[in-house]
Write an enzyme that holds these catalytic residues in place. Structure first.
Site, PDB file in Angstrom:
ATOM      1  CE  LYS A 155      29.390   0.032 -47.977  1.00 44.93           C
ATOM      2  NZ  LYS A 155      28.394   0.979 -47.569  1.00 44.93           N
ATOM      3  CG  HIS A 158      32.578   3.770 -50.046  1.00 43.11           C
ATOM      4  ND1 HIS A 158      31.275   3.393 -50.271  1.00 43.11           N
ATOM      5  CD2 HIS A 158      33.347   2.831 -50.629  1.00 43.11           C
ATOM      6  CE1 HIS A 158      31.256   2.273 -50.969  1.00 43.11           C
ATOM      7  NE2 HIS A 158      32.504   1.903 -51.203  1.00 43.11           N
ATOM      8  CB  SER A 193      31.680   5.095 -53.232  1.00 44.84           C
ATOM      9  OG  SER A 193      31.285   6.114 -52.335  1.00 44.84           O
ATOM     10  N   GLY A 229      28.612   7.912 -52.404  1.00 44.97           N
ATOM     11  CA  GLY A 229      29.094   9.262 -52.133  1.00 44.97           C
ATOM     12  C   GLY A 229      30.229   9.728 -53.021  1.00 44.97           C
TER      13      GLY A 229
END
Length: 124
Positions: A23, A52, A93, A95
């Site tokens: 990531k 992340h 991601s 988030g």
């Protein structure tokens, strides 16, 4: 841990794992002390991070937050193959959303000028 990074110029543009799939996040680092607010985009990726946000925490721990501010601009994944000298950037991601992969590739190309770096969207 030692002295924390307090100058924008001292923040490396790229800090990613040497090989593998992991990531990554694109981060805007802002200098809080500049008369005109200066900033730059940096790329961070770490194979040991499950999320992340963990990648962001690694850089947050290294900077002096009274002088520099981090703003995550999104994330994705990077695959680094040192044998073929290729880097693939893709995904997003959950988030932070999808990073601007074009900007990520631009930054990576400065640090890996002899490598083939591309955006792929076939994978998550």
């Amino acid at each position: 841990m030692g002295k924390k990074i307090g100058e924008l110029a001292d923040v490396p543009d790229v800090d990613i794992a040497e090989a593998g799939c992991f990531k990554y996040i694109l981060i805007e680092v802002r200098d809080l002390g500049a008369t005109r607010e200066q900033s730059k985009l940096v790329v961070r990726g770490d194979a040991s991070c499950a999320y992340h946000a963990d990648v962001l925490d690694l850089l947050q721990d290294k900077i002096d937050d009274s002088k520099l501010k981090l703003d995550c601009k999104g994330g994705g994944r990077i695959r680094v193959n040192p044998q073929t000298r290729t880097i693939s950037v893709y995904g997003y991601s959950m988030g932070f959303g999808r990073a601007d992969h074009e900007k990520t590739v631009e930054i990576l190309k400065k640090n890996y000028p002899q490598w083939t770096i591309e955006i792929t969207d076939e994978e998550y």
